[in-house]
Design an enzyme around this catalytic site. Structure first.
Site, mmCIF file in Angstrom:
data_model
loop_
_atom_site.group_PDB
_atom_site.id
_atom_site.type_symbol
_atom_site.label_atom_id
_atom_site.label_comp_id
_atom_site.label_asym_id
_atom_site.label_seq_id
_atom_site.Cartn_x
_atom_site.Cartn_y
_atom_site.Cartn_z
ATOM 1 C CG HIS A 198 2.993 -8.362 5.827
ATOM 2 N ND1 HIS A 198 3.242 -8.120 4.484
ATOM 3 C CD2 HIS A 198 2.970 -7.152 6.430
ATOM 4 C CE1 HIS A 198 3.374 -6.822 4.302
ATOM 5 N NE2 HIS A 198 3.218 -6.212 5.457
ATOM 6 C CG ASP A 226 5.980 0.104 4.404
ATOM 7 O OD1 ASP A 226 5.230 -0.848 4.145
ATOM 8 O OD2 ASP A 226 5.766 0.933 5.303
ATOM 9 C CG HIS A 229 5.438 5.507 9.211
ATOM 10 N ND1 HIS A 229 4.487 5.273 8.254
ATOM 11 C CD2 HIS A 229 5.868 4.276 9.583
ATOM 12 C CE1 HIS A 229 4.330 3.971 8.062
ATOM 13 N NE2 HIS A 229 5.165 3.345 8.858
ATOM 14 C CD GLU A 263 2.740 -1.742 1.056
ATOM 15 O OE1 GLU A 263 1.751 -2.335 1.498
ATOM 16 O OE2 GLU A 263 3.166 -0.692 1.570
ATOM 17 C CD GLN A 318 3.064 2.522 11.974
ATOM 18 O OE1 GLN A 318 1.845 2.625 11.859
ATOM 19 N NE2 GLN A 318 3.747 1.559 11.392
ATOM 20 N NE ARG A 355 6.364 -4.823 1.095
ATOM 21 C CZ ARG A 355 5.698 -4.079 1.981
ATOM 22 N NH1 ARG A 355 6.328 -3.241 2.780
ATOM 23 N NH2 ARG A 355 4.385 -4.169 2.052
ATOM 24 C CG ASP A 386 2.131 -1.532 11.661
ATOM 25 O OD1 ASP A 386 1.362 -2.511 11.656
ATOM 26 O OD2 ASP A 386 2.254 -0.752 10.690
HETATM 27 C C1 GLC Z 1 2.599 -1.307 4.700
HETATM 28 C C2 GLC Z 1 2.813 -2.630 5.386
HETATM 29 C C3 GLC Z 1 1.854 -2.754 6.528
HETATM 30 C C4 GLC Z 1 2.067 -1.601 7.479
HETATM 31 C C5 GLC Z 1 2.000 -0.252 6.753
HETATM 32 C C6 GLC Z 1 2.524 0.864 7.607
HETATM 33 O O1 GLC Z 1 1.357 -1.219 4.104
HETATM 34 O O2 GLC Z 1 2.663 -3.673 4.470
HETATM 35 O O3 GLC Z 1 2.014 -3.982 7.190
HETATM 36 O O4 GLC Z 1 1.087 -1.631 8.474
HETATM 37 O O5 GLC Z 1 2.799 -0.259 5.593
HETATM 38 O O6 GLC Z 1 3.918 0.871 7.637
#
Ligand code: GLC
Length: 612
Positions: A369, A260, A160, A302, A228, A258, A117
């Site tokens: 991204h 996530d 994860h 995020e 994941q 960050r 990923d």
């Molecule tokens: C966040 C990331 C993304 C990823 C997801 C799972 O949203 O920005 O790219 O697929 O987390 O980790």
């Protein structure tokens, strides 16, 4: 006692009761686990290098250090940008030339070669992906960045691990202790209950929230991709070990973490498993832990959610959680306006953001991204009879170039025929029409596209908060279609805008009149202006102003010294902004022209930064 140890003790004393209370509430008075957390914190504090502690002290004395108009970010993939960490170090001059002093390096910790990923399936939190370098090189890069006044941001993928992480492997071998770090089920009964209330993140590329493991005869929870595995934060060992992992990373010299996918970290049956109160409890604990161990470090959440779910991640003024959050709704709304040429919803969105306390710092961006998800204010759109599904279809048709006369070249992401939902991918340049115009050798379309691209950046730079450029956007990098040929990536259209940085194209920033030079030079001018005028600072008041033209957005910023009237024409037609600022001559900071801020004629995709 060492001064630093005293400082640690003081901070610990300040927060101890709250931390213990939060922890014990979450983990039913597991004092043994809490004591272990305290040991981890102290150990990480002792391991923290003196220069980092000195930076912590400086930032503690100036807690607003990140808030002004001095910070400008860029996010980039280490491999796509410069091959590896050493390569990034060698490109710091370029970063500085972009006026950037905050870089977000996309995930660089170890992941499996495939099924990763884009780095978000971490198999070892203590190791850099060997192709990208080593932990020592990361540390070296952080040192070099600090030497130049650049801050470094890294992801902490906490929801994860990869299925190849040691914990996952041991769980797979049947070790109970490690199975308890994830969500395992012997049959589909409970997963089926979850599926009734939990939405899907990747409905097309990874449907469902559970994955069957035939070798184990069990289901495991996988909110994102099947590889994941969701961590079980109801187990305090998971929280402790993950805190230890993130502090270890921070101690390499990381300034911004960050977090996530943070809304997803706590799961409860019968809920949508998003934004649960326990998530806020954990984020608050993370904030406290940082205040104690590494007070110079910032947390960036995020939270890609509806606005009412985003703002609570700032916490309260007394009990803050994240320092910064993504301004995700404004980003999506901006692209909505590119497709509709109607800014009314953006004005409405800005009014909401501008009414929030100034302590809240948003990270503003045009592209990142990930895909653009159409999380717009649909109830507001409904007053014009605009329905969600049909509107998304229009946006996607326009931005993928299907709609007649569209200039954009994007691709759909996770298009779900069942719900009619789809998201969108593409680079800024390609979405603005630069790709199509160059392909068709259409000079006037190219000029228009460049104006739009420039105008959007000017809009991003006027918003309050921290602007972050997506690497490549500054040189008008186009979509990269090569992922279609790559069996590991072809299902995931986000790779469309994750292409290799083109250093030959970048060189053209020095060739007068080239596309790159026009954009790069234009952005540099905007960035310098933003950095040198106090009105772009954090203390300024910001509000929108009526222009009486639905394609022209008007924003005013004012502080004690300066006033800025910024106008943005989102349409391909010349327009007039029917504003009436009755206070004499203004100077457009971009062109140097002087004019009154009254009935201002503004060309197609034009922008003015009128300064008083
Ligand atoms: C966040 C990331 C993304 C990823 C997801 C799972 O949203 O920005 O790219 O697929 O987390 O980790």
């Amino acid at each position: 006692m060492d001064n630093y140890v005293k400082e640690y003790r003081d901070e610990l004393t300040k927060y101890y009761d709250e931390l213990k209370w939060l922890y014990c509430e979450l983990y039913e008075n597991r004092m043994d686990a809490f004591e272990e957390l305290c040991r981890i914190m102290y150990r990480c504090y002792q391991e923290r290098k003196r220069p980092l502690k000195e930076l912590d002290t400086l930032r503690k004395e100036n807690p607003d250090w990140y808030k002004g108009n001095k910070l400008l970010g860029m996010m980039l993939y280490v491999d796509a940008f410069a091959g590896n960490l050493e390569g990034v170090r060698n490109k710091l001059d370029y970063i500085e030339e972009c006026n950037v002093n905050y870089i977000h390096l996309m995930p660089l910790l170890d992941t499996p070669e495939e099924r990763n990923d884009g780095g978000y399936a971490v198999s070892d939190f203590r190791r850099v992906k060997p192709q990208l370098g080593t932990m020592e090189e990361l540390e070296q890069l952080a040192d070099d960045c600090h030497g130049r006044g650049i801050s470094l941001c890294l992801d902490f993928v906490m929801n994860h691990t990869s299925e190849e992480h040691e914990w996952a492997k041991r769980a797979r071998q049947g070790e109970q202790e490690y199975q308890e770090r994830y969500y395992f089920y012997d049959n589909y009964d409970i997963p089926a209950e979850f599926e009734k209330t939990v939405p899907q993140v990747f409905p097309t590329t990874a449907p469902g929230n559970f994955t069957w493991l035939p070798d184990l005869n069990k289901f495991v929870m996988t909110t994102f991709y099947p590889y994941q595995w969701d961590l079980n934060y109801q187990n305090p060992v998971v929280l402790n070990d993950m805190i230890s992992n993130v502090l270890n990373l921070i101690n390499k010299g990381i300034d911004i973490i960050r977090i996530d996918a943070v809304p997803y970290i706590w799961k409860e049956l019968g809920t949508n498993c998003r934004n649960l109160p326990q998530v806020h409890n954990i984020v608050r604990m993370m904030r406290i832990i940082c205040e104690i161990v590494c007070p110079g470090v910032l947390l960036l959440g995020e939270v890609v959610m509806a606005p009412d779910k985003v703002v609570p991640y700032f916490g309260t003024v007394e009990k803050p959680e994240c320092h910064m959050l993504y301004n995700v709704t404004t980003m999506a709304t901006t692209w909505n306006c590119v497709a509709t040429r109607d800014i009314r919803i953006l004005k409405q969105q800005m009014d909401i953001v501008n009414s929030l306390p100034k302590e809240y710092v948003f990270l503003n961006y045009l592209r990142c991204h990930d895909d653009i998800g159409w999380g717009l204010d649909y109830p507001w759109l409904m007053q014009f009879g605009i329905g969600e599904v049909s509107h998304k279809k229009y946006l996607n048709d326009f931005l993928t170039g299907q709609y007649p006369e569209s200039f954009a070249r994007g691709e759909l992401y996770n298009s779900d025929p069942a719900s009619g939902d789809a998201r969108l991918c593409g680079t800024t340049a390609s979405l603005c029409g630069i790709e199509k115009a160059l392909c068709e050798h259409d000079e006037s379309a190219l000029n228009r596209a460049l104006r739009l691209d420039f105008m959007l950046h000017a809009y991003m730079l006027v918003q309050s908060g921290i602007p972050v450029i997506y690497s490549g956007d500054e040189i008008a990098l186009q979509n990269d279609y090569s992922y279609h040929e790559d069996p590991r990536r072809k299902e995931d259209s986000r790779y469309l805008h994750r292409g290799k940085f083109d250093w030959n194209l970048a060189k053209e920033r020095n060739i007068k009149g080239s596309v790159t030079e026009r954009l790069f030079g234009g952005l540099a001018l905007l960035e310098k202006i933003r950095q040198s005028h106090s009105v772009f600072g954090h203390d300024a008041d910001v509000w929108t102003t009526e222009t009486w033209d639905n394609s022209v957005l008007g924003i005013i910023r004012a502080d004690k010294k300066e006033k800025l009237v910024a106008l943005f024409n989102f349409s391909e037609f010349d327009k007039t902004a029917w504003i009436n600022e009755d206070d004499g001559e203004y100077t457009d900071l971009i062109s140097g022209r002087t004019m009154a801020a009254k009935g201002v004629d503004i060309p197609a995709y034009g922008v003015y930064w009128l300064m008083k």
